[in-house]
Structure formats: structure tokens, C-alpha cells
Design an enzyme around this catalytic site. Structure first.
Site, PDB file in Angstrom:
ATOM      1  N   ASP A 118       5.413   8.189 -37.361  1.00  0.00           N
ATOM      2  CA  ASP A 118       5.545   9.583 -36.950  1.00  0.00           C
ATOM      3  C   ASP A 118       6.922  10.138 -37.252  1.00  0.00           C
ATOM      4  O   ASP A 118       7.917   9.726 -36.656  1.00  0.00           O
ATOM      5  CB  ASP A 118       5.264   9.692 -35.448  1.00  0.00           C
ATOM      6  CG  ASP A 118       5.112  11.132 -34.982  1.00  0.00           C
ATOM      7  OD1 ASP A 118       5.157  12.044 -35.828  1.00  0.00           O
ATOM      8  OD2 ASP A 118       4.947  11.348 -33.773  1.00  0.00           O
ATOM      9  N   ASP A 333       6.589  17.908 -42.037  1.00  0.00           N
ATOM     10  CA  ASP A 333       6.056  16.887 -41.139  1.00  0.00           C
ATOM     11  C   ASP A 333       4.878  16.175 -41.790  1.00  0.00           C
ATOM     12  O   ASP A 333       3.890  16.809 -42.161  1.00  0.00           O
ATOM     13  CB  ASP A 333       5.629  17.548 -39.823  1.00  0.00           C
ATOM     14  CG  ASP A 333       5.050  16.546 -38.843  1.00  0.00           C
ATOM     15  OD1 ASP A 333       5.650  15.463 -38.681  1.00  0.00           O
ATOM     16  OD2 ASP A 333       4.007  16.842 -38.236  1.00  0.00           O
TER      17      ASP A 333
END
Length: 452
Positions: A118, A333
Site C-alpha cells: 500500500d 496511488d
């Protein structure tokens, strides 16, 4: 499409009871065998055949719709937390089901874990024995009592004091994260040897990596995984803990969604292996903000054909460090599938696309996507969209901006969101994308990631 109200109401407010400013990480001496060439790992998409979540009956349209809902969920947390200034000793982590997984081993002897990779999280943590409460995972739980290199952080140390963790059980520094949706992880802050399974066949071992050893974990985390691998920009992330070993560099090459259920896989690189160079490379500044976890870029505009839409400042994050507060208006992201733009920007972009596409418009029956067209073969004659970042123009392939979401229906994979902008992983497909945290830049190189 009424997405704004959905984004703001999907989840309860996230409450995070830990502070991750581990300034001690940068001053610890770490010896490793990273080597001059760096190392590369598999970056496993959650829907690929290499993932425990793989289902051969899951169609591409189902995968895309599920990814859409995960993107909206993730954006809801980004918008709630990145807009606030950080005046308290508190930071945020997002337990949103991730898009990519990584394998690594911890301890001596090494125990393999599969965790969510992540770029929107900092702390790396995994479930550990003895486990008071754990969610299901495929790999065996890590048992710190059987590792000769495991070392907890003591309560009387500056490391524990600087983190804001509690000490309620002997001389062990304990972390605790509670989330508004009842998810939680509680455990010990510790140091351990991490071993990365390089694609070269030569494993890379690094001692004294700070991580969370979770003994009480539950809620909405992805079952079958072991925890989270934090690739964010904060001090405690794997990236910053290994900053000297990898020279502050990592990169990844994401295969297109259409290839995610094939034998191909994406890859993530560290150190010298992460350098992006050669022809057709463009670079844009990496903008520093007080919310150090996220990677901010500056998007100046978006073009469709010969028309350019100026992207005025999006009010995300607090003012950037060393530059004007208007810079850093979009987060890049890997954990968000769709690209998300503030509603006013999105509506103008949609209007430009409608003027440029001759196919027959059709509403998405589910109301998920805002701009859709009829298609007999899963594609339409769509114009190229160019994202104009500062000093870097990226031509986004039509296959990454329009996708078949059900038979005969192709939709735009850029969607509106409330006060947040995210450059998602579909748009990043088939680019080698390098992050240089020393030079503070992100570089892009068009690449066939199935061959990388």
C-alpha cells in the site's frame, strides 16, 4: 451520476491512535545485502491468477466494477483525512482492500507472509502468534518466539516515547489502531529481519526493520493476507526505513487490467533496479506536504485532442513544504484503480470527450459509471487523453481510460469525487514509474509491462 454523496458516506470516520514519526529509523545502522543492482519483486494484482482471491468465473467487467467500489471507498478516506491539517500527533492509515499484494519473509528462520502492498500506508504489520483474535490467512502465522532475530522495542526507550505508543504490558512498547468501521490491530512494536524474494533468484535480507507484530486483529481487512506492507512516504514506511540501502528509489510497472488474469505479473523494483532512464522519460516534481504518507504531484491540465482543460488547484492536503500551497493537487496511488477528479473538473472533461466521440451514448444500468457508449467489440474510437503534469505530459492509452464494464458497454474509467484527485493504477498501466525520494521527483517511461 451522483457520486459525491456516496464518497462522503461510505464509511465511518477513521480513528487512528498511533503516531508514526519514527525519527530513530534514519539514524540506525543497518547492514544488508541489497547490492549495487537493487532488487525486484512480484507485484501481484489481487484479481490475478497468482492471487488467493483469483476466481476464473470473475469476468473483466465484474473485476472493474468491484475495483470501482474499492476506489470510491479509498477516496472517501483520502478526502476525509488529507484535507485536514496535522496539528495533532496523529496520522492515518487506510485499511481499504488493496489492489496489489507482495510476498516477503520475516524472522530467522524466515516465515513467508502475503500482505497488502500500500502506497497509502506507512507502518508494515503482520499477524503474529500468540493470537488473541486473528482473521483468516493462507500462510502460517508468524511466531516471534521461534525467531532468533526478533526484538521488541522497550517502554523506556526513546523509540517508544517518540511514537506515542502505550506500555501496558511489561517492558514492551505496544501499538494500537482502532478504526471507525470496527477494524483494529493491536500488537508489539518490534525489530526483525525481513527477507525479500527477488525475481533474480537471490534473496535480499535486511535486519532491524521496524514493524508491528499484531496479536489482536479483526474487522474488514482482506482475508487470506497477513497484514500491510507500508510503501508510503512517512518515516516508518519500508521505503524510508531502507532509504540508504535503496538510495531512496523504488519503481513499478503495472500490467493492463486486461492482462491481470494471465500469466503475466506486475513488478516493483528497489534501489538501482528502480532507476528509470532512456528515451521518452519524463519527470515531474514530487511535492512534499505535511501529510507525508501520500505522494503528491501537480496536475496542470488535461487535454482531449487540441482542447486543454486547466486543472485549477484542488484543495487536498495542507500547504506543501518549500513551494506554494497550490501545488501538489493530485495523489498518485497504486492502491486506487480509477482516476478520480473533483466534480467540476470531471464535468468539463466529460463534455470535451462527448464532443470528440461519435459512438452512441448509453447509460450504465447500475449507475456506476458516468460516461458510457455502446460497443460491439469492447472498444470505441476514443481520443487520446493527455495528462499535463508539471514538466511531464503523459499520453494515456484509450485502453486505460475506456474499458468494457459489461458486454456491449464501454465506459470512461475517470470518475468524479468530492474534493479529491487521485491518479489511479489503470491510468498508470504500461508505464515504468520511478519514485526518487532524494531528488523528489517521479519519472514515467512508456513500457510494455507484460515484457518488463
Amino acid at each position: 451520476m451522483k457520486m459525491n454523496t456516496k464518497v462522503s458516506s461510505l464509511f465511518p470516520t477513521l480513528v487512528f491512535l498511533a503516531f508514526f514519526h519514527l525519527s530513530f529509523v534514519s539514524c540506525r545502522k543497518i547492514i544488508s545485502n541489497v547490492g549495487e543492482d537493487g532488487f525486484t519483486l512480484d507485484f501481484i494484482h489481487r484479481d490475478s491468477s497468482r492471487s488467493p482471491f483469483y476466481s476464473p468465473s470473475n469476468t473483466q467487467s465484474n473485476r472493474l466494477r468491484n475495483a470501482f467500489h474499492r476506489s470510491v471507498s479509498r477516496a472517501s478516506f483520502f478526502s476525509k483525512n488529507s484535507l485536514a491539517t496535522t496539528n495533532t500527533i496523529q496520522s492515518d492509515i487506510y485499511p481499504i482492500p488493496g489492489e496489489y499484494l507482495m510476498k516477503l519473509s520475516i524472522g530467522t528462520p524466515p516465515v513467508e507472509i502475503l500482505a497488502i502492498a500500500d502506497t497509502g500506508s506507512d507502518l508494515t504489520w503482520t499477524q503474529c502468534k500468540p493470537c488473541i483474535n486473528c482473521f483468516k490467512q493462507t500462510a502460517p502465522l508468524f511466531d516471534s518466539r521461534k525467531s532468533s532475530t526478533y526484538k521488541t522495542v522497550g517502554c523506556d526507550t526513546k523509540e517508544c516515547a517518540s511514537t506515542g505508543y502505550s506500555c501496558v504490558r511489561g517492558n514492551v512498547c505496544e501499538y494500537q489502531m482502532n478504526y471507525g468501521d470496527a477494524s483494529h490491530t493491536v500488537g508489539d512494536l518490534a525489530f526483525e529481519k525481513f527477507t525479500f524474494p527477488s525475481t533474480s533468484g537471490k534473496n535480499v535480507s535486511i535486519p532491524l526493520v521496524a514493524f508491528g507484530c499484531g496479536h489482536d486483529n479483526g474487522g474488514t481487512f482482506m482475508k487470506y493476507t497477513s497484514g500491510i506492507i507500508g510503501l508510503g512516504g512517512g518515516e516508518v514506511s519500508i521505503i524510508n526505513q531502507l532509504k540508504k540501502q535503496i538510495n531512496g528509489k523504488f519503481s513499478y510497472c503495472l500490467i493492463p487490467l486486461q492482462s491481470s488474469n494471465s500469466n503475466f505479473t506486475s513488478h516493483i523494483n528497489f534501489g538501482s533496479s528502480a532507476i528509470v532512464s532512456g528515451n521518452n522519460v519524463v519527470s515531474t516534481p514530487l511535492i512534499k506536504k505535511e501529510s507525508s504518507t501520500f505522494y503528491y504531484l501537480n496536475l496542470e491540465g488535461v487535454s482531449v485532442g487540441n482542447k486543454t482543460l486547466e486543472f485549477k488547484s484542488s484543495k487536498i492536503g495542507s500547504s506543501s513544504v518549500g513551494v506554494g500551497g497550490d501545488e501538489g493537487n493530485i495523489i498518485i496511488d497504486s492502491g486506487t484503480t480509477l482516476t478520480m477528479l473533483p466534480n467540476d473538473i470531471y464535468l468539463n472533461l466529460e463534455s470535451m470527450l462527448v464532443d470528440s466521440i461519435s459512438a452512441t451514448k448509453k447509460d450504465d444500468p447500475s449507475g456506476t459509471f458516468g460516461l458510457c457508449y455502446e460497443s460491439e467489440n469492447g472498444t470505441i474510437d476514443a481520443p487520446t487523453i493527455v495528462a499535463h503534469f508539471t514538466n511531464a505530459d503523459l499520453e494515456l492509452a484509450p485502453s486505460s481510460t475506456f474499458a468494457e464494464v459489461e458486454e456491449g458497454l464501454v465506459c470512461l474509467t475517470i470518475v468524479p469525487a468530492q474534493e479529491i484527485a487521485i491518479f489511479g493504477n489503470l491510468a498508470q498501466g504500461n508505464f515504468l514509474i520511478g519514485y526518487d525520494l532524494v531528488a523528489n521527483k517521479v519519472s514515467f517511461k512508456p513500457t510494455d509491462c507484460t515484457k518488463y
